[in-house]
Design a protein around this motif. Structure first.
Motif, PDB file in Angstrom:
ATOM      1  N   ASP A  40      33.699 -30.442   8.327  1.00 22.63           N
ATOM      2  CA  ASP A  40      35.037 -30.714   7.791  1.00 22.63           C
ATOM      3  C   ASP A  40      35.846 -29.432   7.706  1.00 22.63           C
ATOM      4  OD1 ASP A  40      36.975 -32.532   6.501  1.00 22.63           O
ATOM      5  OD2 ASP A  40      36.577 -31.330   4.725  1.00 22.63           O
ATOM      6  N   GLN A  41      35.193 -28.336   7.386  1.00 22.16           N
ATOM      7  CA  GLN A  41      35.885 -27.051   7.306  1.00 22.16           C
ATOM      8  C   GLN A  41      36.470 -26.658   8.659  1.00 22.16           C
ATOM      9  OE1 GLN A  41      33.639 -23.785   5.480  1.00 22.16           O
ATOM     10  NE2 GLN A  41      34.384 -22.413   7.060  1.00 22.16           N
ATOM     11  N   ILE A  42      35.737 -26.921   9.737  1.00 21.90           N
ATOM     12  CA  ILE A  42      36.220 -26.584  11.083  1.00 21.90           C
ATOM     13  C   ILE A  42      37.421 -27.444  11.456  1.00 21.90           C
ATOM     14  CG2 ILE A  42      35.619 -26.639  13.533  1.00 21.90           C
ATOM     15  CD1 ILE A  42      32.772 -25.857  12.729  1.00 21.90           C
ATOM     16  N   SER A  43      37.346 -28.740  11.174  1.00 27.77           N
ATOM     17  CA  SER A  43      38.470 -29.622  11.513  1.00 27.77           C
ATOM     18  C   SER A  43      39.714 -29.265  10.709  1.00 27.77           C
ATOM     19  CB  SER A  43      38.084 -31.084  11.282  1.00 27.77           C
ATOM     20  OG  SER A  43      37.800 -31.329   9.915  1.00 27.77           O
TER      21      SER A  43
ATOM     22  N   ARG B 180      48.064 -15.533  12.675  1.00 32.02           N
ATOM     23  CA  ARG B 180      47.079 -14.464  12.834  1.00 32.02           C
ATOM     24  C   ARG B 180      46.182 -14.357  11.608  1.00 32.02           C
ATOM     25  NH1 ARG B 180      51.678 -11.801  15.103  1.00 32.02           N
ATOM     26  NH2 ARG B 180      52.001 -10.601  13.191  1.00 32.02           N
ATOM     27  N   GLU B 181      46.778 -14.476  10.418  1.00 32.56           N
ATOM     28  CA  GLU B 181      45.992 -14.397   9.194  1.00 32.56           C
ATOM     29  C   GLU B 181      45.000 -15.572   9.105  1.00 32.56           C
ATOM     30  OE1 GLU B 181      45.891 -12.039   6.997  1.00 32.56           O
ATOM     31  OE2 GLU B 181      47.531 -10.817   7.819  1.00 32.56           O
ATOM     32  N   LEU B 182      45.445 -16.756   9.515  1.00 31.00           N
ATOM     33  CA  LEU B 182      44.564 -17.926   9.489  1.00 31.00           C
ATOM     34  C   LEU B 182      43.408 -17.761  10.464  1.00 31.00           C
ATOM     35  CD1 LEU B 182      44.187 -20.819   8.323  1.00 31.00           C
ATOM     36  CD2 LEU B 182      45.436 -21.652  10.316  1.00 31.00           C
TER      37      LEU B 182
ATOM     38  N   SER C 152      35.111 -17.065   7.938  1.00 33.81           N
ATOM     39  CA  SER C 152      34.472 -18.298   7.462  1.00 33.81           C
ATOM     40  C   SER C 152      33.313 -18.691   8.364  1.00 33.81           C
ATOM     41  CB  SER C 152      35.502 -19.429   7.392  1.00 33.81           C
ATOM     42  OG  SER C 152      36.523 -19.150   6.451  1.00 33.81           O
ATOM     43  N   LEU C 153      33.483 -18.534   9.677  1.00 37.93           N
ATOM     44  CA  LEU C 153      32.396 -18.865  10.606  1.00 37.93           C
ATOM     45  C   LEU C 153      31.213 -17.923  10.433  1.00 37.93           C
ATOM     46  CD1 LEU C 153      34.489 -19.646  13.813  1.00 37.93           C
ATOM     47  CD2 LEU C 153      33.232 -21.286  12.414  1.00 37.93           C
ATOM     48  N   TRP C 154      31.499 -16.653  10.208  1.00 39.21           N
ATOM     49  CA  TRP C 154      30.415 -15.712   9.914  1.00 39.21           C
ATOM     50  C   TRP C 154      29.683 -16.124   8.637  1.00 39.21           C
ATOM     51  CZ3 TRP C 154      29.975 -12.540   5.572  1.00 39.21           C
ATOM     52  CH2 TRP C 154      28.913 -11.624   5.588  1.00 39.21           C
ATOM     53  N   LEU C 155      30.440 -16.508   7.629  1.00 35.76           N
ATOM     54  CA  LEU C 155      29.835 -16.927   6.367  1.00 35.76           C
ATOM     55  C   LEU C 155      29.027 -18.209   6.543  1.00 35.76           C
ATOM     56  CD1 LEU C 155      29.569 -16.357   3.360  1.00 35.76           C
ATOM     57  CD2 LEU C 155      31.650 -17.677   2.965  1.00 35.76           C
TER      58      LEU C 155
ATOM     59  N   ASP D  66      35.340 -20.466  21.173  1.00 38.09           N
ATOM     60  CA  ASP D  66      34.014 -20.127  21.704  1.00 38.09           C
ATOM     61  C   ASP D  66      33.010 -19.922  20.575  1.00 38.09           C
ATOM     62  OD1 ASP D  66      35.109 -20.241  24.215  1.00 38.09           O
ATOM     63  OD2 ASP D  66      35.351 -18.062  24.417  1.00 38.09           O
ATOM     64  N   LEU D  67      33.459 -19.298  19.487  1.00 38.04           N
ATOM     65  CA  LEU D  67      32.566 -19.061  18.353  1.00 38.04           C
ATOM     66  C   LEU D  67      32.208 -20.374  17.660  1.00 38.04           C
ATOM     67  CD1 LEU D  67      31.308 -16.528  17.142  1.00 38.04           C
ATOM     68  CD2 LEU D  67      33.156 -16.474  15.464  1.00 38.04           C
ATOM     69  N   ILE D  68      33.167 -21.272  17.536  1.00 44.10           N
ATOM     70  CA  ILE D  68      32.893 -22.584  16.943  1.00 44.10           C
ATOM     71  C   ILE D  68      31.897 -23.357  17.806  1.00 44.10           C
ATOM     72  CG2 ILE D  68      33.939 -24.845  16.481  1.00 44.10           C
ATOM     73  CD1 ILE D  68      36.444 -23.329  15.540  1.00 44.10           C
ATOM     74  N   HIS D  69      32.057 -23.242  19.138  1.00 47.55           N
ATOM     75  CA  HIS D  69      31.115 -23.894  20.059  1.00 47.55           C
ATOM     76  C   HIS D  69      29.704 -23.351  19.868  1.00 47.55           C
ATOM     77  CE1 HIS D  69      29.874 -26.007  23.684  1.00 47.55           C
ATOM     78  NE2 HIS D  69      29.319 -24.879  24.122  1.00 47.55           N
ATOM     79  N   LEU D  70      29.590 -22.089  19.472  1.00 44.12           N
ATOM     80  CA  LEU D  70      28.288 -21.473  19.227  1.00 44.12           C
ATOM     81  C   LEU D  70      27.699 -21.890  17.882  1.00 44.12           C
ATOM     82  CD1 LEU D  70      26.165 -19.301  20.126  1.00 44.12           C
ATOM     83  CD2 LEU D  70      27.566 -17.623  18.922  1.00 44.12           C
ATOM     84  N   VAL D  71      28.556 -22.061  16.885  1.00 49.38           N
ATOM     85  CA  VAL D  71      28.091 -22.330  15.519  1.00 49.38           C
ATOM     86  C   VAL D  71      27.737 -23.799  15.293  1.00 49.38           C
ATOM     87  CG1 VAL D  71      28.830 -22.350  13.095  1.00 49.38           C
ATOM     88  CG2 VAL D  71      29.322 -20.364  14.527  1.00 49.38           C
TER      89      VAL D  71
END
Length: 243
Positions: A166-169, A196-198, A205-208, A106-111
């Motif tokens: 590319d970072q998302i993929s 979980r760590e990933l 990373s998405l926040w950044l 959901d966050l990726i869909h927003l970003v």
């Protein structure tokens, strides 16, 4: 009477220049305010990292049952005898597929739309400045050098924004590899912890990424506004009046 090709191209250039100037003067400040407000929402603030954890839907199968029979030689693979070898099942997914991490999806869909907009806006500014670079002449090129420096900064922002995709993929590929390890070795908790760590790392990373998008809009707006006069008129007419 149909317009000539040169007129059509010139109309395109004039329209692009108007869009770019409107984007710089009004569009960028609005985007900066919008991104600041978005970064203050619960999507990116006051979130415990455990909120992005998700059950993998991969149960731990029961361990192999020990037998009281004395150990014998290892049965041959091609043996025709009905030898039953018990062991722990792997790749067992009785509950169905392993879903993607929904909070992060959901966050990726927003970003992603903001990443795309930064790429498109950078490309628009790049073409705008390229159209205003005057023909090559000797002397009085200080304004031209400002145009070229600004153009290089915009190209850098465009490339960096494209790299965010590319970072998302890469995140999904990395997560899939670790999840496949969990399916293969369900008893090893380290693999589950690695997932979980990933996920936590991807959230940060998405926040950044959102912060960088906001910062890039700020830097592009700042450098263009400060040098707007030289960008639009790189060669002044003062030198001509001296002769």
């Amino acid at each position: 009477m149909k317009m000539t090709l040169s007129c059509v191209v010139q109309d395109y250039k004039d329209s692009l220049k108007q869009k770019a100037e409107h984007l710089i003067i009004k569009g960028f400040p609005e985007k900066i305010v919008k991104l600041n407000e978005l970064l203050e929402t619960p999507h990116f603030q006051n979130r415990d990292l455990s909120d992005v954890h998700q059950d993998l839907n991969i149960p731990v199968p029961p361990p192999a049952q020990p037998t009281n029979e004395p150990s014998a030689k290892r049965p041959r693979v091609d043996s025709t005898e009905n030898n039953t070898v018990e062991g722990t099942k792997v790749y067992a997914l009785p509950n169905g597929t392993v879903p993607c991490n929904k909070p992060l999806s959901d966050l990726i869909h927003l970003v992603k739309p903001h990443i795309r907009e930064l790429v498109e806006d950078s490309n628009l500014l790049k073409m705008w400045i390229s159209f205003m670079i005057p023909k090559i002449e000797d002397g009085n090129n200080f304004g031209v050098s400002i145009q070229e420096d600004t153009l290089a900064e915009i190209q850098s922002v465009e490339s960096e924004a494209a790299a965010f995709f590319d970072q998302i993929s890469r995140y999904f590929i990395s997560r899939a590899k670790i999840v496949s390890k969990v399916a293969k070795y369900p008893h090893i908790d380290d693999y589950r912890r690695a997932v979980r760590e990933l996920d936590e790392k991807e959230y940060l990373s998405l926040w950044l990424v959102m912060c960088e998008i906001r910062n890039r809009y700020c830097s592009l707006h700042d450098i263009v506004i400060k040098n707007l006069e030289k960008i639009k008129k790189p060669r002044s007419s003062n030198a001509e009046s001296l002769y």
